[in-house]
Scaffold this active site. Structure first.
Site, PDB file in Angstrom:
ATOM      1  N   GLY A  17      23.371  17.720  56.671  1.00  0.00           N
ATOM      2  CA  GLY A  17      23.021  18.277  57.975  1.00  0.00           C
ATOM      3  C   GLY A  17      23.950  17.763  59.061  1.00  0.00           C
ATOM      4  O   GLY A  17      23.544  17.589  60.206  1.00  0.00           O
ATOM      5  N   TYR A 159       5.037  18.259  57.913  1.00  0.00           N
ATOM      6  CA  TYR A 159       6.258  17.546  58.321  1.00  0.00           C
ATOM      7  C   TYR A 159       6.029  16.028  58.281  1.00  0.00           C
ATOM      8  O   TYR A 159       6.851  15.277  57.748  1.00  0.00           O
ATOM      9  CB  TYR A 159       6.648  17.990  59.731  1.00  0.00           C
ATOM     10  CG  TYR A 159       7.860  17.294  60.305  1.00  0.00           C
ATOM     11  CD1 TYR A 159       9.139  17.575  59.836  1.00  0.00           C
ATOM     12  CD2 TYR A 159       7.724  16.356  61.335  1.00  0.00           C
ATOM     13  CE1 TYR A 159      10.251  16.941  60.368  1.00  0.00           C
ATOM     14  CE2 TYR A 159       8.828  15.714  61.869  1.00  0.00           C
ATOM     15  CZ  TYR A 159      10.094  16.014  61.384  1.00  0.00           C
ATOM     16  OH  TYR A 159      11.196  15.376  61.908  1.00  0.00           O
ATOM     17  N   ILE A 192      14.069  14.080  70.179  1.00  0.00           N
ATOM     18  CA  ILE A 192      15.489  14.099  70.531  1.00  0.00           C
ATOM     19  C   ILE A 192      15.872  15.507  70.990  1.00  0.00           C
ATOM     20  O   ILE A 192      15.665  16.486  70.257  1.00  0.00           O
ATOM     21  CB  ILE A 192      16.354  13.700  69.298  1.00  0.00           C
ATOM     22  CG1 ILE A 192      15.865  12.382  68.683  1.00  0.00           C
ATOM     23  CG2 ILE A 192      17.819  13.609  69.698  1.00  0.00           C
ATOM     24  CD1 ILE A 192      15.946  11.164  69.557  1.00  0.00           C
TER      25      ILE A 192
HETATM   26  N1  LIG Z   1      15.382  16.326  66.929  1.00  0.00           N
HETATM   27  C1  LIG Z   1      14.286  15.583  66.879  1.00  0.00           C
HETATM   28  O1  LIG Z   1      13.513  15.501  67.847  1.00  0.00           O
HETATM   29  C2  LIG Z   1      13.968  14.806  65.647  1.00  0.00           C
HETATM   30  C3  LIG Z   1      12.998  13.801  65.730  1.00  0.00           C
HETATM   31  C4  LIG Z   1      12.685  13.056  64.601  1.00  0.00           C
HETATM   32  C5  LIG Z   1      13.338  13.308  63.411  1.00  0.00           C
HETATM   33  N2  LIG Z   1      14.264  14.299  63.342  1.00  0.00           N
HETATM   34  C6  LIG Z   1      14.906  14.523  62.055  1.00  0.00           C
HETATM   35  O2  LIG Z   1      16.293  14.393  62.217  1.00  0.00           O
HETATM   36  C7  LIG Z   1      16.970  15.190  61.250  1.00  0.00           C
HETATM   37  C8  LIG Z   1      17.991  16.065  61.951  1.00  0.00           C
HETATM   38  O3  LIG Z   1      17.266  16.902  62.848  1.00  0.00           O
HETATM   39  P1  LIG Z   1      17.969  17.693  64.035  1.00  0.00           P
HETATM   40  O4  LIG Z   1      17.009  17.706  65.137  1.00  0.00           O
HETATM   41  O5  LIG Z   1      19.342  17.179  64.267  1.00  0.00           O
HETATM   42  O6  LIG Z   1      18.024  19.161  63.387  1.00  0.00           O
HETATM   43  P2  LIG Z   1      19.038  20.374  63.663  1.00  0.00           P
HETATM   44  O7  LIG Z   1      18.304  21.598  63.266  1.00  0.00           O
HETATM   45  O8  LIG Z   1      19.602  20.291  65.022  1.00  0.00           O
HETATM   46  O9  LIG Z   1      20.205  20.098  62.611  1.00  0.00           O
HETATM   47  C9  LIG Z   1      19.900  20.140  61.241  1.00  0.00           C
HETATM   48  C10 LIG Z   1      21.159  20.403  60.451  1.00  0.00           C
HETATM   49  O10 LIG Z   1      20.770  20.511  59.071  1.00  0.00           O
HETATM   50  C11 LIG Z   1      21.260  21.723  58.534  1.00  0.00           C
HETATM   51  N3  LIG Z   1      20.297  22.252  57.580  1.00  0.00           N
HETATM   52  C12 LIG Z   1      18.986  22.538  57.790  1.00  0.00           C
HETATM   53  N4  LIG Z   1      18.451  23.061  56.688  1.00  0.00           N
HETATM   54  C13 LIG Z   1      19.431  23.119  55.753  1.00  0.00           C
HETATM   55  C14 LIG Z   1      19.492  23.580  54.399  1.00  0.00           C
HETATM   56  N5  LIG Z   1      18.440  24.110  53.788  1.00  0.00           N
HETATM   57  N6  LIG Z   1      20.673  23.473  53.755  1.00  0.00           N
HETATM   58  C15 LIG Z   1      21.756  22.966  54.374  1.00  0.00           C
HETATM   59  N7  LIG Z   1      21.768  22.520  55.632  1.00  0.00           N
HETATM   60  C16 LIG Z   1      20.609  22.602  56.320  1.00  0.00           C
HETATM   61  C17 LIG Z   1      21.390  22.678  59.722  1.00  0.00           C
HETATM   62  O11 LIG Z   1      22.328  23.700  59.468  1.00  0.00           O
HETATM   63  C18 LIG Z   1      21.834  21.716  60.813  1.00  0.00           C
HETATM   64  O12 LIG Z   1      23.236  21.565  60.838  1.00  0.00           O
HETATM   65  C19 LIG Z   1      15.878  15.954  60.512  1.00  0.00           C
HETATM   66  O13 LIG Z   1      15.550  15.305  59.319  1.00  0.00           O
HETATM   67  C20 LIG Z   1      14.716  15.919  61.486  1.00  0.00           C
HETATM   68  O14 LIG Z   1      13.480  16.068  60.839  1.00  0.00           O
HETATM   69  C21 LIG Z   1      14.597  15.056  64.431  1.00  0.00           C
END
Ligand SMILES: NC(=O)c1ccc[n+]([C@@H]2O[C@H](COP(=O)([O-])OP(=O)(O)OC[C@H]3O[C@@H](n4cnc5c(N)ncnc54)[C@H](O)[C@@H]3O)[C@@H](O)[C@H]2O)c1
Length: 255
Positions: A17, A159, A192
């Protein structure tokens, strides 16, 4: 604002990701550390654009476009990387998704699909890459969990279950591979403000309440706030730290 960790220079860092959101910021941060980065992401074009942007640093960014929920494609891609690239020194399992549901109004397939992305791909990358990391004499594995494990909002039951699974996986895996000089830790981010969060879930009211009432610190969290923790956990500077989940949420969760 983040230090340069000299030991990260030329290290091979694999980020799932890594094309958007938190992963994109991490890719750029490790590029500034002059690492060799491999992105696994279904957003191949964005990955390529980031790789181009990172050319300003003496680093290399390799991009593999695939759906991480396709176990066969994932294993094949990892096999290819194992043959063609240097051993992975830092594995960052990060890709994930956070759907909301009213109570348990989701199908069994929805539940399983979420685990396939948020948990199973984390397990498969570890299973496929660990033998080489052991042979190389050690490494650092970092997994992205979430502070929602502790906040436990009622509309993110599935989740939260996936992210709690990661905390459990980290604790056991750290026990199992510590003797090989491999450290395993998790980062549990708060809310975030990534592009997708802003598009999908953030309202001005919810953001204001989070920042000014629920967090101890009145900080609007962006992916940049997480970078220092990931770099630290990747670097030998944290060589005595394993089996931990570090919550980075400006003091929202009571973990
Ligand atoms: N943003 C938040 O508030 C937050 C908070 C806590 C935890 N997280 C965790 O952080 C991690 C990143 O989240 P984010 O907010 O940056 O998400 P995002 O959606 O901005 O980015 C996720 C990335 O993963 C890729 N991706 C998603 N599903 C995919 C798949 N099936 N195959 C290949 N690539 C895939 C997407 O293309 C993207 O580039 C995640 O595990 C999320 O649960 C995010």
């Amino acid at each position: 604002m983040n230090p340069i960790y000299r030991d990260l220079k030329n290290k091979h860092v694999l980020i799932t990701g890594g094309s958007n959101g938190i992963g994109e910021t991490l890719t750029k941060a490790f590029a500034r550390q002059c690492a060799e980065i491999t992105i696994l992401d279904r957003d191949y074009q964005k990955g390529l654009a980031i790789a181009k942007e990172c050319q300003q640093y003496p680093c290399q960014v390799n991009v593999y476009g695939l759906d991480l929920t396709d176990s066969q494609a994932l294993v094949e891609t990892l096999t290819k990387i194992r043959k063609e690239k240097p051993v992975v020194n830092v594995l960052i399992n990060n890709a994930g998704y956070d759907p909301r549901y009213e109570l348990l109004e989701m199908s069994e397939k929805d539940w399983n699909d979420l685990f396939q992305l948020n948990v199973v791909h984390y397990f498969l990358t570890c299973r496929e890459l660990l033998p080489d990391i052991i042979n190389a004499g050690g490494g650092s594995i970092i997994m992205t969990s979430s502070h929602l494990v502790w906040i436990a909002k009622p509309n993110t039951i599935a989740y939260n279950a996936t992210k709690a699974a990661i905390v459990g996986m980290v604790r056991s895996l750290a026990e199992a591979v510590g003797k090989h000089n491999i450290r395993v830790n998790a980062v549990a981010p708060g809310w975030i403000m990534t592009e997708r969060q802003l598009e999908q879930w953030v309202t001005p009211e919810a953001k204001h309440k989070t920042v000014h009432q629920l967090q101890c610190l009145p900080l609007e969290l962006t992916p940049d706030e997480l970078v220092g923790t990931y770099l630290f956990l990747a670097s030998d500077t944290s060589r005595a730290i394993t089996r931990q989940t570090i919550v980075v949420d400006a003091g929202y969760a009571h973990s």
